[in-house]
Design a protein around this motif. Sequence first.
Motif, PDB file in Angstrom:
ATOM      1  N   ARG A  36       0.812  -1.215   0.000  1.00 49.02           N
ATOM      2  CA  ARG A  36       0.000   0.000   0.000  1.00 49.02           C
ATOM      3  C   ARG A  36       0.843   1.262   0.000  1.00 49.02           C
ATOM      4  NH1 ARG A  36      -3.320   0.155   5.118  1.00 49.02           N
ATOM      5  NH2 ARG A  36      -4.629  -1.325   3.993  1.00 49.02           N
ATOM      6  N   SER A  37       1.717   1.399   0.994  1.00 49.20           N
ATOM      7  CA  SER A  37       2.381   2.676   1.252  1.00 49.20           C
ATOM      8  C   SER A  37       3.807   2.714   0.712  1.00 49.20           C
ATOM      9  CB  SER A  37       2.410   2.950   2.760  1.00 49.20           C
ATOM     10  OG  SER A  37       1.117   2.881   3.315  1.00 49.20           O
ATOM     11  N   THR A  38       4.311   3.933   0.534  1.00 45.57           N
ATOM     12  CA  THR A  38       5.683   4.122   0.066  1.00 45.57           C
ATOM     13  C   THR A  38       6.670   3.883   1.206  1.00 45.57           C
ATOM     14  OG1 THR A  38       5.620   6.471   0.615  1.00 45.57           O
ATOM     15  CG2 THR A  38       4.944   5.844  -1.623  1.00 45.57           C
ATOM     16  N   ALA A  39       7.940   3.757   0.853  1.00 44.78           N
ATOM     17  CA  ALA A  39       8.987   3.480   1.843  1.00 44.78           C
ATOM     18  C   ALA A  39       9.064   4.542   2.940  1.00 44.78           C
ATOM     19  CB  ALA A  39      10.339   3.328   1.137  1.00 44.78           C
ATOM     20  N   PRO A  40       9.014   5.856   2.632  1.00 45.20           N
ATOM     21  CA  PRO A  40       9.095   6.860   3.703  1.00 45.20           C
ATOM     22  C   PRO A  40       7.930   6.778   4.696  1.00 45.20           C
ATOM     23  CG  PRO A  40       9.553   7.872   1.573  1.00 45.20           C
ATOM     24  CD  PRO A  40       9.040   6.502   1.298  1.00 45.20           C
ATOM     25  N   ILE A  41       6.738   6.460   4.208  1.00 43.90           N
ATOM     26  CA  ILE A  41       5.572   6.345   5.099  1.00 43.90           C
ATOM     27  C   ILE A  41       5.728   5.126   6.002  1.00 43.90           C
ATOM     28  CG2 ILE A  41       3.073   5.906   5.178  1.00 43.90           C
ATOM     29  CD1 ILE A  41       2.859   7.540   2.555  1.00 43.90           C
ATOM     30  N   LEU A  42       6.165   4.006   5.424  1.00 41.11           N
ATOM     31  CA  LEU A  42       6.349   2.793   6.224  1.00 41.11           C
ATOM     32  C   LEU A  42       7.471   2.964   7.241  1.00 41.11           C
ATOM     33  CD1 LEU A  42       5.911  -0.107   3.647  1.00 41.11           C
ATOM     34  CD2 LEU A  42       4.272   0.762   5.311  1.00 41.11           C
ATOM     35  N   SER A  43       8.525   3.673   6.850  1.00 35.86           N
ATOM     36  CA  SER A  43       9.641   3.906   7.767  1.00 35.86           C
ATOM     37  C   SER A  43       9.168   4.691   8.983  1.00 35.86           C
ATOM     38  CB  SER A  43      10.753   4.676   7.041  1.00 35.86           C
ATOM     39  OG  SER A  43      11.809   4.974   7.931  1.00 35.86           O
TER      40      SER A  43
END
Length: 684
Positions: A275-282
Amino acid sequence: MPLSTLNAEQLSAATAPLGHNLIIASAGTGKTSTIVGRIAHLLHTGVEPSKILLLTFTNKAAGEMIARLERFFPKQVVSKIQSGTFHAVCYRWLKEIYPNLALKQPSELKTLFRSLYEKRHFSRMNLPVEPFSATYLYEMYSLYQNASLEGFDIWFLEKYPEHETLMDIYMDITEEFEKEKLEYGFASFNDLLLRMKNHLQISSMPFQEVLVDEYQDTNTLQSALIDALKPRSLFCVGDYDQSIYAFNGANIENIATFSNRYKNAKIFTLKTNYRSTAPILSLANRVIERNERIYPKKLEVGRAGKSHPPKLLVFNDLFEQYQSIAHSIKTTHIPNHDIAVIFRNNSSADGIEASLREVGIPCRRKGGTSFFDTKEIKFLLDVLSLLVNPKDMMAFIHIFEYANSIGSALSKEFFQCFLHFGNGYLMQGVLSPKNHNIPKLNPVKNIQLGLFDDDHEIGSAARFNHMELDKVIYAHPLLKHPKLTQESVRFFKDFYTLISKVVSLKNPAEILRTVIASALYEHSVEILSTQRGRLKSGEIDKEKKKQAKERIMRKANLLLDLSRQYKDLSRFVNAMVLGGNELSEGEGVNLLTVHASKGLEFPEVYVVDLVDGRFPNRKLMGRGGSLEEERRLFYVAVTRAKDRLYLSLAKYDKQKKVEYKPSPFLYEAGLVKGEYEEPAVKQK
């Protein structure tokens, strides 16, 4: 086929041997695809579809999974799978056992509970503590049913030991409440599960596997029901980091202790987020890992492409925050329905909604008062419910509480009078009474219950001569009731007129149109719009009242639109009672509480009012919540975002003259520099 689209970790879970399987499905990791794949695997390996039970937390979720299965299997096969929410499934089963079972909403049963509570004259007792209100006691009793399998008194006194002297009375009220529900065939949502669990002690269900979605949200009662089903195999899917319903009785221990409670349990973890991009997941990982890790896991990025780092928006004033977000939404190229504004407190939504309206942006609000829970809609549904089931005492009480000087206790008396006048048939007692004597309703003297010592003094209808009533109304035996006033006679006349018009109608839309146009509904609209038009000074703002009346009628007409697709009144009422909370109104930007946002995803997300005290909500934490649960709420909110995430706060509220500090979660996310300082505890 469903299995061919799964990744390695999803496929491993979906094809696990029959047994006790727990799948930890983190945000955006494809839990729905895994569940659909699991059911496909069961069907491929020869499991009869009728021996598969799918339990979800919304009927919409169950419907989506069944629809996916129908792409790969014949409809006649998929239709045999039992599916739905815990409550919907139990309701279906119980209706086969008890055809006259009537499911009642919490607000309706609260009225019944209050009518029993009001018979206890606490004011006459010399008590060491102030008794809890009827509403609070009802809510505690409902929470107890979800959260505990021990006695109500044991559970309650652990929380409120100072109320021990009142416990016998509290228990007496709850016991009478249960007795009355059984007598009238009423059932609460909790009762559906409790009665089904009890029925399973003497009977069994032939399920080979039970699948449970959102397992982290199950409460103690739901867990006990699952065990009572005694399935050969369990397939439970959930994420402890998204357990956010503790206030409603959800028990995180169900998922935490799964491997201890079930021998040879297997744990699978879905960790690839699509679902989410790497910065959001981080950002999400940095915050949620502060909570205790029940099962080891860490989200991994499953999508490629350009990404945007989460952005912190800081404003000087609260309303400036709302206005700025509204202008940002107005200028974005993202369609309105792909944008969500997520908030912890409902008060946040009012400012956002007003600001969006100011710049001409439509929005729909979910997570506040449901359309179907508003008083104007409840009144209409109560009238329809009474037509479907004339023995529905709660619907009758709700209607008659709109009459001046008539409370729930007196409404109940009138209901019993009409049954008496009609020899057990309500509509006959209203329209053409056969028995003209006022019944003796309280034959036993009981000081503790506050019942009447003697028979009612029968009143005379002559006291209403000056009202110029129709002959049929003037001759009605209800007018002999000593507690009837001029206002309540007028209300009864409007009620009689409406019932006489609709009792022979069949079409739901025609019936509802008649109710909306009636003097009875006009009376309720007048009361509600007056309440909503009243200023703090007590004066009535005419313009505010007019707007309230217009909003009420818009909602009434929306219900009328919904009714047009039904030909049977009973089906329409049942659909509104069981599915009403899942229907939404309007189009546009999504305004959502964190709880309402769960399970959804949007390309662009704003999480607003990220200040200490509001998110985390310190007030709710002080009432039994925890920082860990508030952190899980933050995790749920930010993982709704697919592409862009905006985290917003204001430093000051001009209206309340309150200064705010950033939420501790912003420090944990690394968006606010420095060390977070715990707020000082106020000295009493």
